[in-house]
Design a protein around this motif. Sequence first.
Motif, mmCIF file in Angstrom:
data_model
loop_
_atom_site.group_PDB
_atom_site.id
_atom_site.type_symbol
_atom_site.label_atom_id
_atom_site.label_comp_id
_atom_site.label_asym_id
_atom_site.label_seq_id
_atom_site.Cartn_x
_atom_site.Cartn_y
_atom_site.Cartn_z
ATOM 1 N N VAL A 8 0.837 -1.200 0.000
ATOM 2 C CA VAL A 8 0.000 0.000 0.000
ATOM 3 C C VAL A 8 0.874 1.253 0.000
ATOM 4 O O VAL A 8 2.071 1.201 0.259
ATOM 5 N N GLY A 9 0.231 2.367 -0.265
ATOM 6 C CA GLY A 9 0.927 3.652 -0.250
ATOM 7 C C GLY A 9 0.192 4.639 -1.133
ATOM 8 O O GLY A 9 -0.783 4.289 -1.812
ATOM 9 N N LEU A 10 0.649 5.876 -1.151
ATOM 10 C CA LEU A 10 0.078 6.876 -2.045
ATOM 11 C C LEU A 10 0.365 6.490 -3.495
ATOM 12 O O LEU A 10 1.269 5.684 -3.764
ATOM 13 N N VAL A 107 -0.137 -9.046 6.398
ATOM 14 C CA VAL A 107 0.758 -7.980 6.841
ATOM 15 C C VAL A 107 0.716 -6.856 5.816
ATOM 16 O O VAL A 107 0.595 -7.099 4.609
ATOM 17 N N ILE A 108 0.783 -5.629 6.296
ATOM 18 C CA ILE A 108 0.762 -4.456 5.418
ATOM 19 C C ILE A 108 2.192 -4.026 5.112
ATOM 20 O O ILE A 108 3.010 -3.874 6.009
ATOM 21 N N VAL A 205 7.379 -0.948 6.829
ATOM 22 C CA VAL A 205 7.500 0.293 6.065
ATOM 23 C C VAL A 205 8.703 0.153 5.131
ATOM 24 O O VAL A 205 9.834 -0.041 5.575
ATOM 25 N N VAL A 206 8.425 0.197 3.837
ATOM 26 C CA VAL A 206 9.471 0.079 2.823
ATOM 27 C C VAL A 206 9.842 1.473 2.324
ATOM 28 O O VAL A 206 8.991 2.214 1.820
ATOM 29 N N LEU A 207 11.095 1.831 2.495
ATOM 30 C CA LEU A 207 11.602 3.118 2.010
ATOM 31 C C LEU A 207 12.164 2.919 0.618
ATOM 32 O O LEU A 207 13.171 2.237 0.428
ATOM 33 N N ASN A 208 11.495 3.491 -0.377
ATOM 34 C CA ASN A 208 11.919 3.362 -1.771
ATOM 35 C C ASN A 208 12.875 4.516 -2.095
ATOM 36 O O ASN A 208 12.449 5.656 -2.262
ATOM 37 N N ASP A 235 12.991 -1.773 13.552
ATOM 38 C CA ASP A 235 12.758 -3.126 13.051
ATOM 39 C C ASP A 235 11.541 -3.225 12.137
ATOM 40 O O ASP A 235 11.250 -4.289 11.588
ATOM 41 N N ARG A 236 10.838 -2.125 11.950
ATOM 42 C CA ARG A 236 9.720 -2.108 10.999
ATOM 43 C C ARG A 236 10.138 -1.629 9.607
ATOM 44 O O ARG A 236 9.343 -1.662 8.669
ATOM 45 N N LEU A 237 11.378 -1.187 9.460
ATOM 46 C CA LEU A 237 11.820 -0.555 8.220
ATOM 47 C C LEU A 237 12.644 -1.478 7.335
ATOM 48 O O LEU A 237 13.478 -2.246 7.810
#
Length: 367
Positions: A8-10, A107-108, A205-208, A235-237
Amino acid sequence: MNLSVGIVGLPNVGKSTLFNALLKKQQALAANYPFATIEPNIGIVAVPDSRLQALAEITMSEEKMSSLPPIKPATVEFVDIAGLVKGAAEGAGLGNKFLSHIREVSVICHVVRAFADENIIREGSSDPENDFATIEIELKLADLQSAMNIQSRIKRNDDPVQKTAIDKVVGNLNDGIPVRDTNLTDEEKLYIKTLSFLTAKPEIVVLNVNEDEYTTANVAAIIERYADMLQISRDRLVVICAKIESDLAALDEEEQKQYLADLGFETSGLERLIQKAYERLGLISFLTSGEKEVKAWTIGKGETAPEAAGAIHTDFTKKFIKAEVVSYEDFLANNGWKGSREKGKARLEGKEYVMQDGDVVEFKIGS
């Protein structure tokens, strides 16, 4: 156990590009305009596990086979969910439909745009901090609406556990606290789990990031910076570059290894994302190895041998007698079942045995 990850995301943060890279196929329309994805794209991806190849080679040698037995890894279902926008909880941008798709996943995976590219339109996006907050707020608002509807239907004489639990959830959501962080008793947790709240789900949370930032030397600093910025635990990143992952998908295995080595990585973004999903959901894999197949099975940490047997066939839980277990390391060191048995490394375990990651198992099942 089915593991599904909802991306998910914008709009235009790289969700579909990441999805395509993960699948190594162009199954999603990665177009440069909002709502390129309307129906969720779904793909099944094998969980990378180097242990399976080693087990297959040992089995081929031990059983004097002319070729390797079939290798069947565990799998993850990735769901590419269309970009949410501000107001999604009230239906903006087809929001209600998109939110319903999120309810179905385990999981999101929240993709946040941490790259700069003037050629990619920012649809409702401004900067990582506000982008992250926009999606989180929409998920919380959707949950608050659902929780208040449930709360209004609970009468004074109804189950006090349910009433207390939903009151806690409503109170916390009003304060901006997600369901997963609500302090609940074990009984209350069981009830809340049945309600499929969006913010009750584990989240990654995936940082692109930009291509020039995507090196091992930078990852720790990027995680540190964004954990502070977004006010979430490290630990969520997961840091990825969807563009590089897309490039990797077009290469053969050896070329991929070399490309990753040049960047300083031992594993791809796919592997690190799946590992993080397993970690967030508290999952492990046990292994079976024989002439018919070598396979990895996904179960929850803390599950017993009969429960693990049930992952193979539901009847096996009731008909379970014993489990013959060897650690992966011992199985490897002793060249299979025969050597492990001779060296006393294969042991019979009963119904109380708690499975460990990498256990190689043969279940003894009654009729």
